[in-house]
Design a protein around this motif. Structure first.
Motif, PDB file in Angstrom:
ATOM      1  N   LEU A 635       1.693   3.463   6.415  1.00  0.00           N
ATOM      2  CA  LEU A 635       0.493   4.195   5.999  1.00  0.00           C
ATOM      3  C   LEU A 635      -0.581   3.258   5.466  1.00  0.00           C
ATOM      4  O   LEU A 635      -1.606   3.724   4.944  1.00  0.00           O
ATOM      5  CB  LEU A 635       0.867   5.234   4.937  1.00  0.00           C
ATOM      6  N   GLY A 636      -0.347   1.958   5.574  1.00  0.00           N
ATOM      7  CA  GLY A 636      -1.326   0.993   5.101  1.00  0.00           C
ATOM      8  C   GLY A 636      -1.278   0.746   3.617  1.00  0.00           C
ATOM      9  O   GLY A 636      -2.224   0.211   3.035  1.00  0.00           O
ATOM     10  N   ARG A 637      -0.144   1.084   2.989  1.00  0.00           N
ATOM     11  CA  ARG A 637      -0.024   0.951   1.537  1.00  0.00           C
ATOM     12  C   ARG A 637       1.096  -0.041   1.206  1.00  0.00           C
ATOM     13  O   ARG A 637       1.997   0.225   0.424  1.00  0.00           O
ATOM     14  CB  ARG A 637       0.246   2.323   0.924  1.00  0.00           C
ATOM     15  N   THR A 820      -5.065   5.262  17.328  1.00  0.00           N
ATOM     16  CA  THR A 820      -4.764   4.832  15.961  1.00  0.00           C
ATOM     17  C   THR A 820      -5.418   5.753  14.944  1.00  0.00           C
ATOM     18  O   THR A 820      -4.797   6.125  13.939  1.00  0.00           O
ATOM     19  CB  THR A 820      -5.232   3.382  15.757  1.00  0.00           C
ATOM     20  N   GLU A 821      -6.669   6.130  15.166  1.00  0.00           N
ATOM     21  CA  GLU A 821      -7.350   7.045  14.234  1.00  0.00           C
ATOM     22  C   GLU A 821      -6.650   8.393  14.191  1.00  0.00           C
ATOM     23  O   GLU A 821      -6.467   8.983  13.108  1.00  0.00           O
ATOM     24  CB  GLU A 821      -8.809   7.218  14.653  1.00  0.00           C
ATOM     25  N   LEU A 824      -2.954   7.721  12.467  1.00  0.00           N
ATOM     26  CA  LEU A 824      -2.824   7.146  11.130  1.00  0.00           C
ATOM     27  C   LEU A 824      -3.976   7.484  10.200  1.00  0.00           C
ATOM     28  O   LEU A 824      -3.895   7.186   8.998  1.00  0.00           O
ATOM     29  CB  LEU A 824      -2.689   5.615  11.245  1.00  0.00           C
ATOM     30  N   HIS A 828      -7.186   3.966   7.844  1.00  0.00           N
ATOM     31  CA  HIS A 828      -5.996   3.103   7.874  1.00  0.00           C
ATOM     32  C   HIS A 828      -6.405   1.671   8.191  1.00  0.00           C
ATOM     33  O   HIS A 828      -7.319   1.440   8.986  1.00  0.00           O
ATOM     34  CB  HIS A 828      -5.002   3.617   8.922  1.00  0.00           C
ATOM     35  N   ASP A 830      -5.101  -0.457  10.105  1.00  0.00           N
ATOM     36  CA  ASP A 830      -5.016  -0.755  11.532  1.00  0.00           C
ATOM     37  C   ASP A 830      -6.276  -0.301  12.276  1.00  0.00           C
ATOM     38  O   ASP A 830      -6.622  -0.872  13.318  1.00  0.00           O
ATOM     39  CB  ASP A 830      -3.783  -0.095  12.150  1.00  0.00           C
TER      40      ASP A 830
END
Length: 868
Positions: A635-637, A820-821, A824, A828, A830
């Motif tokens: 999740l980009g965290r 990707t959008e 996620l 995000h 990415d």
């Protein structure tokens, strides 16, 4: 389980496989119930770290661990004892049976070593004896040393870790004596000898095979000289008849074991030597016909045993029965209470054992009975070969079958209660019984003991699995399945349990494609027999889903896991640990499917349940923490994931030891977060350690090794070392294709990562076909809108940019950005990567005005997430 048949252990359930994903992260299932990977174990209660071996001091008084006292009548070996002392003083010596002495032994190697160790025990701070007839026996003997030196080790360390700790202790302390008795193969001890330098090692072996290459010398032991053999017979028998003793010694080939047993008979019965010699030549027991003519040692013991058996049978038929039972077991100490389970009164068993000991047929201690392997082999020859040679003699067959059935029942009655996989307190008992269960399995035909043998094998397999001996467990489960199907029919619930357990072993061995059909069959049987809502159906559904996910088919796994979760929530309390297992495993499939936002709340609920049920330091808590960390990273965290994974690593190392495969997974996943946070230099040593652990535990060709190789190569790429990354990725590709097939998503990951290394090495022309194949595999396996498809598109586009084809790259990058959008979210990290890469293609096409807003949006995303 309910129903007819034996009370079988339920599926050990929920095995784990390395999970594929966009960055090859490895995830684990089974929080709270089963630890996975080779040499796995589960521990409940307070955990006590082993600590450093050097911190445990030399025992005072000295620790002496010998199997028994030496015999008092030991003659004719003074010269050998002196030579042995010289060899041991040099560091490592071998007592080998001369090649001129055939058969299983009996020449006195072990007794010679025992005499030396006992005589010189006060010269050493520690004397330790290890039965070394195979790698597992050596490991068990060293583990027992660790348990004696560090009592807490028995609670928290499985055998491999405890054995390693014991080697560390020997390395840290000088002056000890280690005896490795009955080594079968030089390679079994070669590595151990290389690790030990500051003490003394004594090896005994029947195999005279180049020991001088790895030790300080070899003493080759022959049979006794005729003079020494006569002296021994005279002393043991109490009869001063040297002329007859010389003839008798010649008849027995001057073999010490045969001489000792003959002497014990003469002393016990007060039979004159001449009369004994005539009876010996008559072979009253008919044993010589079942012994190969060229096996002099075996024939000598058979001659003695033939006469002795006749005498013993006249005193105690129970003693003869006990000896036949012992011939079906391993040449390891047998707990006496096992023999007490032979449907005989304990006093009668004790009396029979006493008779055998009085004739030197067994070594008897307060707790165990042991038969020399040569005596055992001769008895087994008679019991089993007589039947094989006379298949039409029903009495002989019935006698053999009765002995085997009684032995199996006795072992079954002796096994500890409870699940060996979850109760380490049962392991010492299992360690004493497992060699005997394995031995009786080898000699027991399919039509003897039936369900009793299958039950025994199933239970023993759980112990073998807890010790990481997955191949042993697989073999025992497969034999149990064959027996149960024949005895109970193909649709019995116990057959389903065994199918599911056998599939679990296949998963542990990295063979999920073979596990799937077994689990599907188990599911049909269980649903038919117990109904669609039984908790056992939930277990089988979840295990089947685990195989599908390992095969790259997580989309098929998800509905099975949702049904499994529904069943278990309805059947059990919502805070039951089994509910947490189902939640965690469903979350892993959602991660795999590129839906980490759905996985996160399930994992947080699972973590709450597991911590409440098992405590904050249980290894299952570590697994759940680590899997939650994977979702957060996806999740980009990653900044939130790192502290969870560091806590997971601390917990799992304390619980399972530093060399457990689950430690390797946690190390690798933490390294992945460090990579994500731009710290590959910190990730690399963690990944190298993870690779070392998993290669040692699972073998060089296991799919989990490929995951470790691939992830280490990724760090090397980030560190600007693609030349080092490429061979690792090629090896990972070979392993993954061989283990999982050419179209598995993990193959796509490795192809794509290899292409990046080639690109960094200036070989962009080689990258495109690899990346196109990777894209095709990923789309077919995961669907066109999976985030991993976005990664494949993006990386292929970068190669096209390198090749001067930005117009082709742009189209791929726009599709990658859309995927990707959608998957996620617009914010995000990415997405920022995709925006920047698309902007690069636009600038290459001279469309700077279109590129600038994309780059600005990328900077805003990264700034909001505090990513440099």
């Amino acid at each position: 389980m309910a129903g007819a048949g034996p009370a079988m252990s339920a599926p050990s359930g929920d095995p784990v496989a390395a999970a594929a994903g966009a960055r090859s992260a490895a995830a684990r299932d089974n929080a709270g119930i089963v630890q996975t990977g080779d040499r796995a174990r589960a521990v409940q209660g307070q955990l006590v770290p082993l600590g450093q071996p050097a911190d445990v001091s030399v025992p005072v008084p000295a620790l002496v661990g010998l199997p028994k006292l030496p015999v008092k009548s030991f003659v004719g070996r003074d010269e050998e004892l002196a030579k042995l002392g010289q060899l041991i003083a040099a560091g490592a010596g071998v007592v080998a049976q001369s090649q001129a002495v055939h058969g299983l032994g009996g020449v006195g190697k072990t007794e010679l070593a025992l005499q030396y160790a006992h005589t010189h025990r006060r010269e050493y701070p520690l004397v330790w004896w290890v039965n070394a007839d195979g790698p597992e026996a050596i490991e068990s003997g060293l583990a027992e040393l660790a348990y004696r030196l560090h009592p807490d080790a028995r609670i928290v360390a499985q055998e491999p870790e405890a054995a390693g700790w014991a080697v560390g202790w020997l390395q840290a302390h000088p002056g000890w004596l280690l005896v490795l008795d009955n080594v079968e193969r030089r390679e079994d001890v070669d590595g151990l000898l290389a690790e030990l330098a500051d003490g003394h090692v004594l090896i005994t072996t029947r195999r005279d095979v180049g020991w001088e290459q790895i030790t300080d010398g070899c003493l080759r032991v022959e049979v006794l000289t005729p003079e020494a053999a006569v002296a021994l017979l005279v002393r043991l028998s109490g009869q001063d008849d040297e002329a007859t003793a010389a003839v008798l010694a010649g008849e027995l080939g001057c073999l010490p074991l045969a001489l000792q047993q003959a002497g014990a008979y003469l002393r016990q019965t007060r039979t004159p030597m001449g009369r004994y010699l005539r009876r010996l030549r008559a072979d009253p027991g008919g044993l010589l016909g079942s012994v190969a003519a060229g096996d002099s040692a075996r024939r000598a013991v058979a001659q003695v045993w033939s006469v002795t058996l006749e005498q013993i049978g006249g005193q105690s038929t129970v003693a003869v029965r006990l000896l036949r039972v012992l011939s079906c077991l391993a040449p390891d100490p047998v707990p006496r209470d096992v023999l007490a389970g032979l449907d005989l009164d304990p006093p009668v068993v004790d009396e029979g054992l006493g008779v055998l000991a009085s004739y030197n047929m067994i070594t008897l201690s307060e707790a165990t009975a042991t038969v020399h392997r040569l005596v055992q082999a001769v008895v087994a020859d008679h019991v089993h070969h007589t039947t094989a040679d006379s298949p039409d003699e029903p009495e002989a067959t019935a006698d053999r079958d009765d002995i085997l059935s009684a032995t199996i029942r006795a072992l079954g009655a002796a096994i500890p209660q409870g699940d060996a996989g979850k109760q380490p307190a049962t392991w010492p008992r299992w360690a004493a019984l497992a060699p005997h269960i394995a031995a009786v399995e080898l000699v027991c035909p399919e039509d003897v003991s039936g369900v009793d043998l299958a039950l025994l094998l199933n239970e023993c397999a759980i112990f073998e699995q807890s010790q990481g001996r997955y191949r042993n467990a697989f073999r025992q489960k497969r034999r149990a399945l064959t027996i149960l199907e024949a005895a109970l029919g193909p649709d019995h619930p116990d057959v389903a349990i065994t199918l599911d357990n056998l599939a679990g072993s296949l998963q542990y061995l990295g063979r999920p494609a073979e596990a799937e059909p077994l689990q599907r069959r188990a599911l049909i049987i269980t649903e038919t027999a117990l109904g669609p809502d039984h908790p056992s159906v939930s277990i089988t559904l979840d295990n089947l889903a685990g195989s599908l996910r390992a095969l790259g088919r997580a989309a098929e796994a998800e509905p099975l896991q949702r049904r499994a979760l529904t069943i278990i929530e309805a059947a059990l309390d919502p805070d039951h640990a089994s509910v947490a297992i189902r939640l965690n495993n469903l979350a892993l499939s959602l991660q795999y499917l590129g839906r980490p936002a759905e996985a996160e709340p399930l994992q947080r609920r699972a973590l709450t349940i597991i911590e409440a049920a098992l405590g904050p330091d249980h290894p299952s808590v570590a697994i759940t923490l680590d899997n939650l960390g994977l979702s957060l990273r996806a999740l980009g965290r990653a900044a939130e994931a790192e502290p969870l994974q560091r806590r997971a690593l601390t917990v799992i190392e304390a619980a399972l030891g530093a060399d457990h495969p689950d430690v390797a997974i946690t190390l690798d996943n933490l390294a992945g977060s460090l990579q994500y946070l731009g710290r590959p230099a910190e990730a690399e040593p963690l990944q190298r350690r993870a690779l070392t652990i998993v290669e040692a535990a699972l073998g060089p060709d296991h799919p989990s090794v490929a995951v470790r190789l691939n992830n280490l190569a990724l760090s090397l790429q980030y560190l600007g070392r693609p030349a080092e990354a490429e061979p690792l990725q090629r090896r990972a590709l070979t392993i993954t294709e061989a283990a999982l097939g050419a179209d598995h998503p993990d193959v796509a990951i490795t192809l794509d990562n290899l292409a990046i290394s080639l690109q960094d090495l200036g070989r962009a022309a080689e990258t495109e076909p690899l990346q196109r194949r990777a894209l095709s595999i990923t789309e077919a396996a995961l669907g066109p809108d999976h985030p991993s498809v976005g990664i494949r598109l993006n990386n292929l586009a970068i190669s096209l940019q390198y090749l001067g084809r930005p117009a082709e790259a742009e189209a791929l990058q726009r599709r990658s950005l859309t995927i990707t959008e959608a998957a996620l979210g617009a914010d995000h990290p990415d997405v920022a990567v995709r925006l920047n890469n698309l902007a690069g293609s636009l600038r290459a096409l001279g469309r700077d005005a279109e590129a600038e807003p994309l780059q600005r949006r990328a900077r805003e995303i990264r700034a909001a997430l505090q990513i440099e």
